[in-house]
Design an enzyme around this catalytic site. Structure first.
Site, PDB file in Angstrom:
ATOM      1  N   ASP A   1      -0.373   5.249   0.827  1.00 20.59           N
ATOM      2  CA  ASP A   1      -0.650   6.251   1.855  1.00 20.59           C
ATOM      3  C   ASP A   1      -0.823   5.592   3.219  1.00 20.59           C
ATOM      4  O   ASP A   1      -1.669   4.720   3.395  1.00 20.59           O
ATOM      5  CB  ASP A   1      -1.905   7.049   1.477  1.00 20.59           C
ATOM      6  CG  ASP A   1      -1.995   8.366   2.232  1.00 20.59           C
ATOM      7  OD1 ASP A   1      -1.051   8.694   2.977  1.00 20.59           O
ATOM      8  OD2 ASP A   1      -3.001   9.071   2.080  1.00 20.59           O
TER       9      ASP A   1
ATOM     10  N   ASP B   1       0.844  -1.191   0.000  1.00 21.47           N
ATOM     11  CA  ASP B   1       0.000   0.000   0.000  1.00 21.47           C
ATOM     12  C   ASP B   1       0.886   1.250   0.000  1.00 21.47           C
ATOM     13  O   ASP B   1       2.085   1.180   0.288  1.00 21.47           O
ATOM     14  CB  ASP B   1      -0.897  -0.030   1.249  1.00 21.47           C
ATOM     15  CG  ASP B   1      -1.671   1.253   1.432  1.00 21.47           C
ATOM     16  OD1 ASP B   1      -2.377   1.663   0.496  1.00 21.47           O
ATOM     17  OD2 ASP B   1      -1.542   1.864   2.513  1.00 21.47           O
TER      18      ASP B   1
END
Length: 256
Positions: A12, A10
Site C-alpha cells: 500500500d 511494500d
C-alpha cells in the site's frame, strides 16, 4: 546507484493506493519478473492470506504468485512455531491470521492458552479484549502482528491493530512482541527465504516509519518511493535517511 540481486517490496502506497494500482510500480515489478530477479512483497496487513493478496495484485496486472507474498499473519505463525510449536493459541484477529496459525498446526482455543496472538479485528469486542488480557496476565506469550496505530480507508483513518493491542498492553501491563514493520523480524524471515546476504537485497517502500525503518533496523539498503505516506523531504530529513530516493519506480528500472 547499486544493482541488487533481490528486492523486498511494500504494497500500500508503493504498489497501489487503495484500489488503484500505481502504473510505474506495476511495470517495474513485471520487469523484475521478466528478468528473473527474485522479489517478495511484504505487508503489515494480517487480514488476508497470501493467496488473496497475490490474486489482488494479479488483478492489477502484476505477475505474482502466493509464494511471493509475506503477510504479518504468515510471519507471526512462523515466529510462534519457532518459539513454541505446540502452543495452544487464543487469537484476536480475522481469517488471514487464523488460517496462518492453523496451517502451522496450532490449536486455537479460548481456554487457558499458552499464547495470545493479536491482529487487526474489525469485529473486536470487549469480551475478546478481556479474554486476551486475562490470558496475558496469567502468563501467556503475547504476540501482535504489527503496531500500526491507524489504517487508511476510503472514509479516513480507522483504528489499526496497534491501537487494539494497546488496550491489552495497558490492561495486562505487558508489552507484546511485534512481528511486522518497522520491527526487523519479518524482514529477517524474508531474507532467509531469499537466501542472500544483506548487501545483496534492497527494501522498497513509501512509509519511512514502517517500511524504511524496518530495512534500517534489519541492516539492509532501502529505496524510498515518493508515492505514498512519507514525502521525499520528510524521508531525507530523518536521522538515518533512505539509501536512495525516487519519485516513482520507473526511475529505478535502469538499475535492474
Amino acid at each position: 546507484m547499486k544493482k541488487y540481486k533481490a528486492y523486498l517490496i511494500d504494497l500500500d502506497g508503493t504498489m497501489y493506493r487503495g484500489s488503484e494500482p500505481i502504473p510505474e510500480a506495476v511495470r517495474f515489478v513485471n520487469q523484475l519478473h521478466d528478468k528473473g530477479i527474485p522479489h517478495l512483497y511484504m505487508t503489515n496487513n494480517s487480514t488476508s492470506a497470501p493467496k488473496t493478496v497475490a490474486e489482488r495484485l494479479a488483478g492489477m496486472g502484476v505477475k505474482c504468485v502466493a509464494d511471493q507474498v509475506m503477510t504479518t499473519s504468515l510471519a507471526t505463525a512462523r515466529y510462534l512455531h519457532e518459539q513454541a510449536p505446540s502452543a495452544r493459541v487464543y487469537v484476536v484477529g480475522e481469517q488471514g491470521l487464523q488460517e496462518a496459525l492453523e496451517d502451522y498446526g496450532f490449536r486455537l482455543t479460548e481456554t487457558n492458552p499458552d499464547a495470545v496472538v493479536m491482529g487487526l479485528d474489525r469485529s473486536i469486542t470487549y469480551d475478546k479484549l478481556s479474554k486476551a488480557t486475562v490470558a496475558v496476565r496469567n502468563g501467556a506469550m503475547f504476540i501482535s502482528t504489527n503496531e500500526d496505530a491507524a489504517v487508511p480507508t476510503e472514509q479516513g483513518f480507522h483504528p489499526g491493530n496497534g491501537a487494539l493491542t494497546s488496550v491489552v498492553t495497558t490492561a495486562a501491563q505487558q508489552n507484546p512482541v511485534f512481528i511486522g514493520k518497522p520491527q526487523p523480524i519479518m524482514v529477517d524471515m524474508a531474507m532467509q527465504a531469499l537466501g542472500l546476504s544483506k548487501d545483496e537485497v534492497a527494501l522498497i517502500g513509501d512509509n519511512y516509519d514502517t517500511d524504511i525503518l524496518a530495512g534500517v533496523r534489519a541492516g539492509i539498503d532501502t529505496i524510498h518511493v515518493n508515492t505514498g505516506v512519507t514525502s521525499r523531504e520528510a524521508a531525507a530529513g530523518k536521522e538515518i535517511p533512505p539509501a536512495y530516493q525516487v519519485e516513482t519506480l520507473a526511475e529505478w528500472a535502469d538499475y535492474l
